[in-house]
Design a protein around this motif. Structure first.
Motif, PDB file in Angstrom:
ATOM      1  N   TRP A  35     -38.901 -21.438 -23.359  1.00  0.00           N
ATOM      2  CA  TRP A  35     -39.786 -20.861 -24.379  1.00  0.00           C
ATOM      3  C   TRP A  35     -40.788 -19.892 -23.736  1.00  0.00           C
ATOM      4  O   TRP A  35     -41.271 -18.980 -24.392  1.00  0.00           O
ATOM      5  CB  TRP A  35     -40.447 -21.908 -25.243  1.00  0.00           C
ATOM      6  CG  TRP A  35     -41.619 -22.679 -24.730  1.00  0.00           C
ATOM      7  CD1 TRP A  35     -42.820 -22.193 -24.313  1.00  0.00           C
ATOM      8  CD2 TRP A  35     -41.720 -24.111 -24.652  1.00  0.00           C
ATOM      9  NE1 TRP A  35     -43.664 -23.224 -23.968  1.00  0.00           N
ATOM     10  CE2 TRP A  35     -43.017 -24.411 -24.168  1.00  0.00           C
ATOM     11  CE3 TRP A  35     -40.858 -25.174 -24.949  1.00  0.00           C
ATOM     12  CZ2 TRP A  35     -43.463 -25.716 -23.964  1.00  0.00           C
ATOM     13  CZ3 TRP A  35     -41.306 -26.465 -24.752  1.00  0.00           C
ATOM     14  CH2 TRP A  35     -42.586 -26.726 -24.260  1.00  0.00           C
ATOM     15  N   HIS A  39     -41.614 -15.999 -25.155  1.00  0.00           N
ATOM     16  CA  HIS A  39     -42.948 -15.450 -25.381  1.00  0.00           C
ATOM     17  C   HIS A  39     -43.220 -14.237 -24.500  1.00  0.00           C
ATOM     18  O   HIS A  39     -43.811 -13.248 -24.950  1.00  0.00           O
ATOM     19  CB  HIS A  39     -44.011 -16.515 -25.121  1.00  0.00           C
ATOM     20  CG  HIS A  39     -44.104 -17.541 -26.203  1.00  0.00           C
ATOM     21  ND1 HIS A  39     -44.262 -17.203 -27.528  1.00  0.00           N
ATOM     22  CD2 HIS A  39     -44.066 -18.905 -26.166  1.00  0.00           C
ATOM     23  CE1 HIS A  39     -44.313 -18.314 -28.255  1.00  0.00           C
ATOM     24  NE2 HIS A  39     -44.194 -19.344 -27.452  1.00  0.00           N
ATOM     25  N   ASN A  40     -42.790 -14.298 -23.250  1.00  0.00           N
ATOM     26  CA  ASN A  40     -43.143 -13.232 -22.329  1.00  0.00           C
ATOM     27  C   ASN A  40     -42.247 -12.002 -22.459  1.00  0.00           C
ATOM     28  O   ASN A  40     -42.646 -10.909 -22.048  1.00  0.00           O
ATOM     29  CB  ASN A  40     -43.142 -13.770 -20.897  1.00  0.00           C
ATOM     30  CG  ASN A  40     -44.333 -14.675 -20.637  1.00  0.00           C
ATOM     31  OD1 ASN A  40     -45.457 -14.224 -20.498  1.00  0.00           O
ATOM     32  ND2 ASN A  40     -44.091 -15.985 -20.616  1.00  0.00           N
ATOM     33  N   ASP A  42     -41.799 -10.786 -25.248  1.00  0.00           N
ATOM     34  CA  ASP A  42     -42.538 -10.043 -26.277  1.00  0.00           C
ATOM     35  C   ASP A  42     -43.471  -9.000 -25.663  1.00  0.00           C
ATOM     36  O   ASP A  42     -43.782  -7.989 -26.301  1.00  0.00           O
ATOM     37  CB  ASP A  42     -43.351 -11.003 -27.149  1.00  0.00           C
ATOM     38  CG  ASP A  42     -42.473 -11.835 -28.064  1.00  0.00           C
ATOM     39  OD1 ASP A  42     -41.275 -11.531 -28.181  1.00  0.00           O
ATOM     40  OD2 ASP A  42     -42.995 -12.804 -28.662  1.00  0.00           O
ATOM     41  N   ASP A  64     -45.844 -10.455 -32.717  1.00  0.00           N
ATOM     42  CA  ASP A  64     -46.514 -11.724 -32.406  1.00  0.00           C
ATOM     43  C   ASP A  64     -46.737 -12.552 -33.662  1.00  0.00           C
ATOM     44  O   ASP A  64     -46.560 -13.775 -33.659  1.00  0.00           O
ATOM     45  CB  ASP A  64     -47.870 -11.446 -31.745  1.00  0.00           C
ATOM     46  CG  ASP A  64     -47.726 -10.918 -30.327  1.00  0.00           C
ATOM     47  OD1 ASP A  64     -46.795 -11.354 -29.632  1.00  0.00           O
ATOM     48  OD2 ASP A  64     -48.540 -10.070 -29.930  1.00  0.00           O
ATOM     49  N   PHE A  68     -45.640 -16.480 -34.137  1.00  0.00           N
ATOM     50  CA  PHE A  68     -46.668 -17.513 -34.180  1.00  0.00           C
ATOM     51  C   PHE A  68     -46.973 -18.013 -35.586  1.00  0.00           C
ATOM     52  O   PHE A  68     -47.492 -19.119 -35.749  1.00  0.00           O
ATOM     53  CB  PHE A  68     -47.933 -17.013 -33.476  1.00  0.00           C
ATOM     54  CG  PHE A  68     -47.741 -16.864 -31.992  1.00  0.00           C
ATOM     55  CD1 PHE A  68     -47.711 -17.978 -31.169  1.00  0.00           C
ATOM     56  CD2 PHE A  68     -47.551 -15.621 -31.427  1.00  0.00           C
ATOM     57  CE1 PHE A  68     -47.512 -17.860 -29.808  1.00  0.00           C
ATOM     58  CE2 PHE A  68     -47.351 -15.477 -30.064  1.00  0.00           C
ATOM     59  CZ  PHE A  68     -47.330 -16.605 -29.249  1.00  0.00           C
ATOM     60  N   GLY A 125     -39.404 -18.390 -33.450  1.00  0.00           N
ATOM     61  CA  GLY A 125     -40.652 -19.148 -33.499  1.00  0.00           C
ATOM     62  C   GLY A 125     -40.465 -20.547 -34.074  1.00  0.00           C
ATOM     63  O   GLY A 125     -41.094 -21.504 -33.612  1.00  0.00           O
ATOM     64  N   ASN A 159     -43.733 -22.169 -17.422  1.00  0.00           N
ATOM     65  CA  ASN A 159     -44.057 -21.050 -18.318  1.00  0.00           C
ATOM     66  C   ASN A 159     -44.435 -19.842 -17.486  1.00  0.00           C
ATOM     67  O   ASN A 159     -44.058 -18.706 -17.785  1.00  0.00           O
ATOM     68  CB  ASN A 159     -45.247 -21.388 -19.215  1.00  0.00           C
ATOM     69  CG  ASN A 159     -44.891 -22.287 -20.379  1.00  0.00           C
ATOM     70  OD1 ASN A 159     -45.742 -22.978 -20.887  1.00  0.00           O
ATOM     71  ND2 ASN A 159     -43.640 -22.296 -20.810  1.00  0.00           N
ATOM     72  N   VAL A 267     -51.984 -14.069 -26.018  1.00  0.00           N
ATOM     73  CA  VAL A 267     -51.061 -13.117 -26.638  1.00  0.00           C
ATOM     74  C   VAL A 267     -51.657 -11.712 -26.630  1.00  0.00           C
ATOM     75  O   VAL A 267     -50.959 -10.725 -26.371  1.00  0.00           O
ATOM     76  CB  VAL A 267     -50.708 -13.565 -28.073  1.00  0.00           C
ATOM     77  CG1 VAL A 267     -49.872 -12.510 -28.776  1.00  0.00           C
ATOM     78  CG2 VAL A 267     -49.941 -14.886 -28.040  1.00  0.00           C
TER      79      VAL A 267
END
Length: 431
Positions: A35, A39-40, A42, A64, A68, A125, A159, A267
């Motif tokens: 995950w 996210h990264n 993005d 984003d 989210f 998401g 992460n 973010v």
């Protein structure tokens, strides 16, 4: 901590128990990495689709928002799924939903449809919500409760590793390095302009096809791995936790607020990193992308360093110190110029690194049967990543595309986190 309502897992001194939990913990760590990749990526996807779909800053930040917002809408269903299906089945379901969203990038790119991209990101998401609602509390309770914060920080360190890997993938395979002004685009023929947009959109397909395939593979592997089902028990042997009732814990409520602002801050920092490096330091897109890899490296180092420091410094004290440093770095990002802006952004990666798992662990500390619903509240608070970056995008647009000014937004977020580290984390005394 209320030991009468603690998870039944607590046997940190039992060597047999340690071995029993080792393999499941390793596979749970893999989820943190996966995950983190989503996210990264993005961070590269936002400036990339801004070009491919010809978007404003506010519109590009909807990337984003799509991811989210799913955390907010899916947190309660995810908690219900976790309660009914247990940890293993919930993790497998999360992986498959995540994969479905990744594969949807192919038709989105083929059609050059920003709406389809947003739908794909929303589905991703939803999968991430299910994974995080499951894996965060599972990592926290999978061993000695006294080491829950350190264990969660260790898992979350991956992460950070994902941030570094995703930075490389985004820079190498997604970002093209081609950028045209509005005047240059207007001067192109319609055929050439559309060809440029399609070429930009097409580069996201292969990375997301590979990501989706890896997720399906992990889901299959998880089917054959034995995960101990950790249950919370009250004195009478039955779990009594409730979603609304969990908020009777004052420190959990403050953790939810702090997590909302932390996720929003992170973010904001990562999503605007490339464009801030371009404007503040004068880097081209490719160079800015490689500095994003350095940011990911510093985030990774920060996670492992923070995990080590937690052996000697209380988690709330370390959180407070790091929040103060982040406030200072945000000021440098706003007011500085040249390469110092990028140094400040990289420093934010290091000092933000321990915040999410630390806030999470402090929030569920001592809530016993309310651990699972409390986890759902903390996952819901990730909706900060949907709301706060849009505010940052609007601020940047208001000031005529001055990206650095937008970093006042995460600065305010770190002030809230500082309050949580100084006071909000405290468990209220029972009357």
């Amino acid at each position: 901590m209320n030991h009468s309502a603690a998870p039944e897992v607590i046997r940190g001194s039992d060597p047999a128990a340690g071995k029993k939990y080792l393999v499941p913990f390793i596979f749970v760590i893999s989820l943190f990495f996966l995950w983190g990749m989503a996210h990264n990526l993005d961070s590269s996807l936002i400036p990339h689709l801004k070009k491919a779909c010809n978007l404003s800053n506010t519109q590009s930040m909807l990337i984003d928002t799509s991811v989210f917002l799913a955390y907010f809408l899916m947190a309660i269903p995810a908690g219900m799924i976790l309660k009914k299906w247990g940890y293993k089945a919930s993790m497998i379901a999360g992986l498959l939903v995540f994969a479905a969203g990744a594969f949807l990038f192919v038709p989105a790119a083929n059609e050059l449809s920003y709406i389809t991209f947003l739908i794909a990101l929303f589905i991703i998401g939803c999968g991430l919500t299910l994974l995080e609602t499951t894996a965060n509390p599972y990592a926290a309770v999978l061993g000695d409760p006294a080491k829950a914060t350190s264990r969660l920080n260790l898992a979350a360190s991956f992460n950070g590793l994902a941030a570094m890997v995703a930075g490389y993938v985004g820079t190498r395979f997604i970002l093209s390095g081609k950028s045209y002004s509005k005047a240059e685009l207007a001067a192109m023929t319609e055929i050439n302009r559309n060809a440029y947009f399609m070429e930009e959109a097409a580069s996201v397909k292969m990375p997301y096809i590979i990501l989706g395939s890896v997720l399906v593979l992990f889901a299959l592997i998880f089917c054959f791995i034995r995960f101990p089902e950790i249950k919370t028990k009250s004195i009478d042997g039955e779990a009594k936790g409730s979603f609304i009732g969990a908020l009777r814990h004052k420190h959990l409520k403050w953790a939810v607020v702090a997590q909302f602002f932390y996720v929003g801050a992170q973010v904001c920092v990562t999503s605007s990193f490339i464009r801030a490096a371009q404007q503040g330091a004068g880097f081209d897109e490719g160079t800015a992308g490689y500095y994003l890899i350095v940011y990911g490296f510093l985030f990774t180092v920060g996670r492992f360093a923070g995990t080590a420091l937690l052996q000697w410094i209380s988690s709330q004290k370390l959180l407070s110190i790091y929040a103060i440093v982040c406030i200072i770095l945000c000021l440098i990002a706003v007011l500085g110029s040249g390469v110092y802006v990028v140094y400040a952004l990289g420093g934010l990666g290091f000092f933000m690194s321990i915040m999410f798992p630390t806030i999470f662990a402090l929030g569920i500390d001592g809530i016993g049967d309310d651990t699972k619903p409390g986890s759902s509240w903390l996952i819901m608070s990730i909706v900060g990543g949907a709301i706060i970056p849009v505010c940052m995008g609007a601020l940047i647009d208001h000031y005529d595309d001055q990206v650095q000014i937008g970093y006042y937004v995460p600065l305010i977020c770190f002030l809230v986190i500082l309050y949580f580290g100084l006071k909000g984390y405290k468990i209220a005394a029972k009357s």
